[in-house]
Design a protein around this motif. Sequence first.
Motif, PDB file in Angstrom:
ATOM      1  N   VAL A 141       0.931  -1.134   0.495  1.00  0.00           N
ATOM      2  CA  VAL A 141       0.167  -0.167  -0.253  1.00  0.00           C
ATOM      3  C   VAL A 141       0.541   1.320   0.119  1.00  0.00           C
ATOM      4  N   HIS A 142       1.834   1.218   0.558  1.00  0.00           N
ATOM      5  CA  HIS A 142       3.493   2.780   0.775  1.00  0.00           C
ATOM      6  C   HIS A 142       3.627   2.784  -0.259  1.00  0.00           C
ATOM      7  N   LEU A 143       3.574   1.666  -0.751  1.00  0.00           N
ATOM      8  CA  LEU A 143       5.252   1.844  -2.523  1.00  0.00           C
ATOM      9  C   LEU A 143       3.841   2.243  -3.491  1.00  0.00           C
ATOM     10  N   ALA A 144       2.465   1.539  -2.868  1.00  0.00           N
ATOM     11  CA  ALA A 144       1.380   2.431  -4.532  1.00  0.00           C
ATOM     12  C   ALA A 144       1.388   3.547  -4.242  1.00  0.00           C
ATOM     13  N   LYS A 145       1.223   4.527  -2.834  1.00  0.00           N
ATOM     14  CA  LYS A 145       0.768   5.447  -2.454  1.00  0.00           C
ATOM     15  C   LYS A 145       2.178   6.225  -2.757  1.00  0.00           C
ATOM     16  N   ILE A 146       3.463   5.644  -2.785  1.00  0.00           N
ATOM     17  CA  ILE A 146       4.388   6.208  -3.133  1.00  0.00           C
ATOM     18  C   ILE A 146       4.955   6.844  -5.001  1.00  0.00           C
ATOM     19  N   SER A 147       4.151   5.434  -5.656  1.00  0.00           N
ATOM     20  CA  SER A 147       3.963   5.756  -7.570  1.00  0.00           C
ATOM     21  C   SER A 147       3.006   6.354  -7.845  1.00  0.00           C
ATOM     22  N   ARG A 148       1.122   6.745  -6.856  1.00  0.00           N
ATOM     23  CA  ARG A 148       0.670   7.668  -6.941  1.00  0.00           C
ATOM     24  C   ARG A 148       1.412   9.295  -6.694  1.00  0.00           C
ATOM     25  N   LEU A 149       2.128   9.215  -5.689  1.00  0.00           N
ATOM     26  CA  LEU A 149       2.558  10.437  -5.843  1.00  0.00           C
ATOM     27  C   LEU A 149       3.407  11.263  -6.387  1.00  0.00           C
ATOM     28  N   ILE A 150       4.597  10.543  -7.582  1.00  0.00           N
ATOM     29  CA  ILE A 150       4.968  10.222  -8.508  1.00  0.00           C
ATOM     30  C   ILE A 150       4.585  11.039  -8.980  1.00  0.00           C
ATOM     31  N   GLU A 151       3.334  10.144  -9.752  1.00  0.00           N
ATOM     32  CA  GLU A 151       2.024  10.168 -10.779  1.00  0.00           C
ATOM     33  C   GLU A 151       1.955  11.546 -10.898  1.00  0.00           C
ATOM     34  N   ARG A 152       1.464  11.921  -9.467  1.00  0.00           N
ATOM     35  CA  ARG A 152       0.182  13.219  -9.631  1.00  0.00           C
ATOM     36  C   ARG A 152       1.386  14.484  -9.438  1.00  0.00           C
ATOM     37  N   LYS A 153       2.656  14.007  -9.270  1.00  0.00           N
ATOM     38  CA  LYS A 153       3.904  15.150  -9.592  1.00  0.00           C
ATOM     39  C   LYS A 153       4.525  15.577 -10.850  1.00  0.00           C
ATOM     40  N   THR A 154       4.055  14.702 -11.634  1.00  0.00           N
ATOM     41  CA  THR A 154       4.617  14.879 -12.193  1.00  0.00           C
ATOM     42  C   THR A 154       3.609  15.612 -13.387  1.00  0.00           C
ATOM     43  N   VAL A 155       2.340  15.244 -13.469  1.00  0.00           N
ATOM     44  CA  VAL A 155       1.320  15.972 -14.035  1.00  0.00           C
ATOM     45  C   VAL A 155       1.230  17.097 -13.464  1.00  0.00           C
ATOM     46  N   MET A 156       1.580  17.619 -12.181  1.00  0.00           N
ATOM     47  CA  MET A 156       1.603  19.021 -11.701  1.00  0.00           C
ATOM     48  C   MET A 156       2.273  20.159 -12.495  1.00  0.00           C
ATOM     49  N   ARG A 157       3.528  19.232 -12.820  1.00  0.00           N
ATOM     50  CA  ARG A 157       4.478  19.737 -13.532  1.00  0.00           C
ATOM     51  C   ARG A 157       3.818  20.285 -15.066  1.00  0.00           C
ATOM     52  N   ILE A 158       3.133  19.386 -16.214  1.00  0.00           N
ATOM     53  CA  ILE A 158       2.778  19.957 -16.822  1.00  0.00           C
ATOM     54  C   ILE A 158       1.837  20.466 -16.750  1.00  0.00           C
ATOM     55  N   GLU A 159       0.731  20.812 -15.487  1.00  0.00           N
ATOM     56  CA  GLU A 159      -0.238  21.861 -16.079  1.00  0.00           C
ATOM     57  C   GLU A 159       0.505  22.909 -15.099  1.00  0.00           C
ATOM     58  N   SER A 160       1.390  23.437 -14.059  1.00  0.00           N
ATOM     59  CA  SER A 160       2.375  24.648 -14.374  1.00  0.00           C
ATOM     60  C   SER A 160       2.843  25.063 -15.845  1.00  0.00           C
ATOM     61  N   ASP A 161       3.219  24.410 -15.816  1.00  0.00           N
ATOM     62  CA  ASP A 161       4.247  24.842 -17.588  1.00  0.00           C
ATOM     63  C   ASP A 161       3.371  25.087 -18.589  1.00  0.00           C
ATOM     64  N   PHE A 162       1.878  24.732 -18.268  1.00  0.00           N
ATOM     65  CA  PHE A 162       0.786  24.767 -19.178  1.00  0.00           C
ATOM     66  C   PHE A 162       0.346  26.023 -19.077  1.00  0.00           C
ATOM     67  N   ASN A 163       0.076  26.281 -17.714  1.00  0.00           N
ATOM     68  CA  ASN A 163      -0.420  27.758 -16.824  1.00  0.00           C
ATOM     69  C   ASN A 163       0.416  28.496 -17.095  1.00  0.00           C
ATOM     70  N   GLN A 164       1.936  28.585 -17.188  1.00  0.00           N
ATOM     71  CA  GLN A 164       3.075  29.632 -17.486  1.00  0.00           C
ATOM     72  C   GLN A 164       2.593  30.242 -18.805  1.00  0.00           C
ATOM     73  N   ILE A 165       2.611  28.969 -19.990  1.00  0.00           N
ATOM     74  CA  ILE A 165       2.910  29.645 -21.369  1.00  0.00           C
ATOM     75  C   ILE A 165       1.707  30.197 -21.319  1.00  0.00           C
ATOM     76  N   PHE A 166       0.570  29.362 -20.812  1.00  0.00           N
ATOM     77  CA  PHE A 166      -0.916  30.137 -21.079  1.00  0.00           C
ATOM     78  C   PHE A 166      -1.501  32.032 -20.794  1.00  0.00           C
ATOM     79  N   LEU A 167      -0.243  31.925 -19.560  1.00  0.00           N
ATOM     80  CA  LEU A 167      -0.743  33.741 -18.827  1.00  0.00           C
ATOM     81  C   LEU A 167       0.260  34.448 -19.713  1.00  0.00           C
ATOM     82  N   ASN A 168       1.558  33.930 -20.215  1.00  0.00           N
ATOM     83  CA  ASN A 168       2.274  34.880 -21.539  1.00  0.00           C
ATOM     84  C   ASN A 168       1.712  34.659 -22.582  1.00  0.00           C
TER      85      ASN A 168
END
Length: 106
Positions: free
Chosen positions: A79-106
């Motif tokens: 369960v804890h390894l799966a949780k770490i994996s989900r956090l890694i996945e979420r971190k990757t998605v958040m990075r993409i979204e933040s990059d998109f917002n920066q591009i969009f705002l410019n």
Amino acid sequence: MRIDKSDINVFLALWIKSDPELWGELRDIQIKLLLQRIVKEKTFAELAQEYQVCETKLRQIFNAILKRIELSLGRDVAVHLAKISRLIERKTVMRIESDFNQIFLN
């Protein structure tokens, strides 16, 4: 006291590389996938490209690794390894979204 993330990664890597029960249950390639996903925080897309398989297949393999860990070492570990994996996945998605917002705002 704050624990540094790099210290946690070192601990996880040492555990994965030295646990005899884990090595008794998993093959070398499964251990390598677990290390790359959990410790090196590689995305499923990166791993799929490295091993030349589709991302869906790699996710299935990783879930099978977690299931084997659950059956051999216990549910809590899996369960804890799966949780770490989900956090890694979420971190990757958040990075993409933040990059998109920066591009969009410019």
